[in-house]
Design a protein around this motif. Structure first.
Motif, PDB file in Angstrom:
ATOM      1  N   LEU A  45       0.836  -1.182   0.000  1.00 44.12           N
ATOM      2  CA  LEU A  45       0.000   0.000   0.000  1.00 44.12           C
ATOM      3  C   LEU A  45       0.876   1.239   0.000  1.00 44.12           C
ATOM      4  CD1 LEU A  45      -2.686  -1.006   2.646  1.00 44.12           C
ATOM      5  CD2 LEU A  45      -2.566  -1.587   0.210  1.00 44.12           C
ATOM      6  N   SER A  46       0.373   2.275  -0.641  1.00 42.53           N
ATOM      7  CA  SER A  46       1.067   3.558  -0.661  1.00 42.53           C
ATOM      8  C   SER A  46       0.129   4.634  -0.137  1.00 42.53           C
ATOM      9  CB  SER A  46       1.489   3.925  -2.090  1.00 42.53           C
ATOM     10  OG  SER A  46       2.363   2.962  -2.628  1.00 42.53           O
ATOM     11  N   CYS A  47       0.713   5.655   0.409  1.00 41.79           N
ATOM     12  CA  CYS A  47      -0.068   6.800   0.873  1.00 41.79           C
ATOM     13  C   CYS A  47       0.716   8.055   0.498  1.00 41.79           C
ATOM     14  CB  CYS A  47      -0.292   6.722   2.373  1.00 41.79           C
ATOM     15  SG  CYS A  47      -1.128   8.152   3.083  1.00 41.79           S
ATOM     16  N   ALA A  48       0.171   8.801  -0.428  1.00 44.61           N
ATOM     17  CA  ALA A  48       0.820  10.019  -0.897  1.00 44.61           C
ATOM     18  C   ALA A  48       0.264  11.221  -0.146  1.00 44.61           C
ATOM     19  CB  ALA A  48       0.577  10.182  -2.394  1.00 44.61           C
ATOM     20  N   ALA A  49       1.164  12.071   0.299  1.00 44.67           N
ATOM     21  CA  ALA A  49       0.781  13.251   1.063  1.00 44.67           C
ATOM     22  C   ALA A  49       1.029  14.514   0.260  1.00 44.67           C
ATOM     23  CB  ALA A  49       1.566  13.305   2.370  1.00 44.67           C
ATOM     24  N   SER A  50       0.208  15.504   0.524  1.00 50.00           N
ATOM     25  CA  SER A  50       0.394  16.799  -0.120  1.00 50.00           C
ATOM     26  C   SER A  50      -0.103  17.884   0.820  1.00 50.00           C
ATOM     27  CB  SER A  50      -0.375  16.863  -1.441  1.00 50.00           C
ATOM     28  OG  SER A  50      -1.768  16.709  -1.219  1.00 50.00           O
ATOM     29  N   GLY A  51       0.365  19.074   0.590  1.00 51.70           N
ATOM     30  CA  GLY A  51      -0.147  20.223   1.318  1.00 51.70           C
ATOM     31  C   GLY A  51       0.813  20.848   2.310  1.00 51.70           C
ATOM     32  N   ARG A  52       1.575  20.056   3.005  1.00 52.00           N
ATOM     33  CA  ARG A  52       2.535  20.592   3.962  1.00 52.00           C
ATOM     34  C   ARG A  52       3.782  19.716   3.941  1.00 52.00           C
ATOM     35  NH1 ARG A  52       0.460  22.493   9.705  1.00 52.00           N
ATOM     36  NH2 ARG A  52       2.524  23.423   9.576  1.00 52.00           N
ATOM     37  N   THR A  53       4.809  20.159   4.599  1.00 50.44           N
ATOM     38  CA  THR A  53       6.066  19.416   4.617  1.00 50.44           C
ATOM     39  C   THR A  53       5.854  18.047   5.239  1.00 50.44           C
ATOM     40  OG1 THR A  53       7.289  21.478   4.798  1.00 50.44           O
ATOM     41  CG2 THR A  53       8.447  19.445   5.349  1.00 50.44           C
TER      42      THR A  53
END
Length: 124
Positions: A19-27
């Motif tokens: 499974l992968s979890c991509a983050a965006s928006g902040r560091t």
């Protein structure tokens, strides 16, 4: 921070999924990341967590060396490698984030941000 989990699917018992979890928006490196799962009719349960640098991980006892959490801060992504899957692992898997300053967090109510979940089905 926004989280997007992916990689779920149908797998036979004994198989593997990542499974992968991509983050965006902040560091991304500001956050400790966690994985949780929720089976039908069950409460959401802790799977594992990884600190901001990726150097420290903690897992639920049922993982028993089958699952590995890792992260790539350059790609803003955390991973859950699941091996030797069992039908009991069937659930929706969620990634979550909490600010690292809050320390080690293993309860779902301690996490601030959640992805939408990805379904893992393990057939016998």
């Amino acid at each position: 921070v926004q989280l997007q989990a992916s990689g779920g699917g149908l797998v036979q018992a004994g198989g593997s999924l990542r499974l992968s979890c991509a983050a965006s928006g902040r560091t991304f490196s500001y956050y400790r990341m966690g994985w949780f799962r929720q089976a039908p009719g069950e409460d959401r349960e802790f799977v594992g967590t990884i600190n901001w640098s990726g150097e420290r991980t903690s897992y639920a006892s049922f993982v028993k060396g089958r699952f590995t959490i890792s992260r790539d801060n350059a790609k803003n992504t955390v991973y859950l490698q699941m091996n030797s899957l069992k039908p009991a692992d069937t659930a929706i898997y969620y990634c979550a984030a909490v600010e690292s300053r809050r320390g080690v967090v293993v309860t779902h109510d301690g996490y601030q941000y959640w992805g939408q979940g990805t379904l893992v089905t393990v057939s016998s």
